[in-house]
Design an enzyme around this catalytic site. Structure first.
Site, PDB file in Angstrom:
ATOM      1  N   ASP A 184       0.861  -1.171   0.000  1.00 14.60           N
ATOM      2  CA  ASP A 184       0.000   0.000   0.000  1.00 14.60           C
ATOM      3  C   ASP A 184       0.911   1.239   0.000  1.00 14.60           C
ATOM      4  O   ASP A 184       2.106   1.137   0.301  1.00 14.60           O
ATOM      5  CB  ASP A 184      -0.885  -0.041   1.253  1.00 14.60           C
ATOM      6  CG  ASP A 184      -1.730   1.196   1.408  1.00 14.60           C
ATOM      7  OD1 ASP A 184      -2.425   1.560   0.440  1.00 14.60           O
ATOM      8  OD2 ASP A 184      -1.688   1.805   2.491  1.00 14.60           O
ATOM      9  N   ASP A 189      -0.215   5.178   0.927  1.00 19.98           N
ATOM     10  CA  ASP A 189      -0.489   6.088   2.042  1.00 19.98           C
ATOM     11  C   ASP A 189      -0.500   5.330   3.369  1.00 19.98           C
ATOM     12  O   ASP A 189      -1.289   4.407   3.561  1.00 19.98           O
ATOM     13  CB  ASP A 189      -1.845   6.782   1.849  1.00 19.98           C
ATOM     14  CG  ASP A 189      -1.828   7.775   0.703  1.00 19.98           C
ATOM     15  OD1 ASP A 189      -1.044   8.724   0.771  1.00 19.98           O
ATOM     16  OD2 ASP A 189      -2.594   7.588  -0.256  1.00 19.98           O
TER      17      ASP A 189
END
Length: 265
Positions: A12, A14
């Site tokens: 991922d 953020d």
């Protein structure tokens, strides 16, 4: 399986690789080590406000070299979903320019007239207004289906969180009286299968690494892919038992991805 035994590692963005304009501890070093050991790497974000090219540029600002083909985003996955399932759809977009840019690449048809739309695609819109809510509501009441780029209610930022796509999507759902038809982003099966297709690896040879239980970790659970929770984003250690969503591994940050790994019971 030991955490360094996987063939492919999916990160991922953020809250995992960076937070705002700051790279998170160990991110660059971990990625460099994986590349040196010929591991496959992919970046998997639900962000509905950036194109793949914009994500690539942001990563390169942090000194992380990446090919655009190694990035999956909310708008790109939604464009793939429509091209494979509703190629003739007429789409009313609630969202920002990244969605329209990715949809143009697939020659998908969009409309500014909510009453001719077959689908309403909802992403994060930081200029969302009462008028936009009403226009989307009318489209859905007229028969359009609600498709949502990602189910994130909030997004991590330095110092806290801001509201995200699902807050807007639920407002349209409530106003229209019609349920959301499909969420295309993490943790959907569509997203999971696309990861495996792009990487060309078996699901038991892949590890998903992210900071959010309800998207990153459930993406792995729903698609039978191993997961690692990193505690640099929205999820804290105590949230695991509260949510009863258990990753295969937990690390404080990417500095400890291959060291000091906690394995939940």
């Amino acid at each position: 399986m030991y955490i360094n035994d996987f063939e492919a590692y999916c990160f991922d963005l953020d809250g995992t690789i960076y937070l705002g304009n700051e790279i998170l501890p160990g991110a660059k070093e971990t990625l460099e080590m994986l590349r040196m050991n010929d591991k496959k790497v992919m970046f998997i974000t639900n962000s509905p406000t950036r194109t793949r090219e914009e994500c690539r540029e942001k990563l390169e600002e942090f000194g992380i070299a990446v090919n655009q083909d190694e990035i999956l985003t909310g708008p790109f996955i939604s464009a793939l979903y429509f091209s494979e399932n509703f190629p003739d759809a007429l789409i009313y977009v609630v969202g920002e320019e990244a969605i329209k840019t990715e949809f143009d690449h697939f020659s998908l048809k969009m409309t500014d007239d909510p009453l001719e739309a077959t689908h309403v695609l909802v992403g994060l819109d930081r200029s969302f207004t009462y008028e936009k809510l009403n226009l989307a509501m009318h489209a859905v009441r007229n028969g359009a289906k609600i498709i949502v780029t990602n189910p994130d209610p909030t997004c991590p930022v330095p110092g806290g969180v801001v509201s995200d796509t699902y807050a807007i999507a639920r407002a349209i759902e409530v106003a229209s009286g019609q349920s959301i038809f499909q969420v295309t982003g993490k943790p959907s099966a569509f997203y999971g299968e696309r990861i495996l297709k792009e990487l060309n690896v078996a699901r038991d040879r892949c590890l998903i690494i992210g900071d959010r239980l309800e998207t990153d970790i459930l993406l792995g659970k729903f698609n039978k892919i191993s997961t690692c929770l990193v505690l640099t984003g929205v999820t804290k250690q105590e949230d695991v038992d509260k949510a009863k969503i258990y990753p295969d591994y937990i690390v404080n940050d990417l500095n400890s991805l291959f060291f000091n790994v906690k394995q939940p019971c």
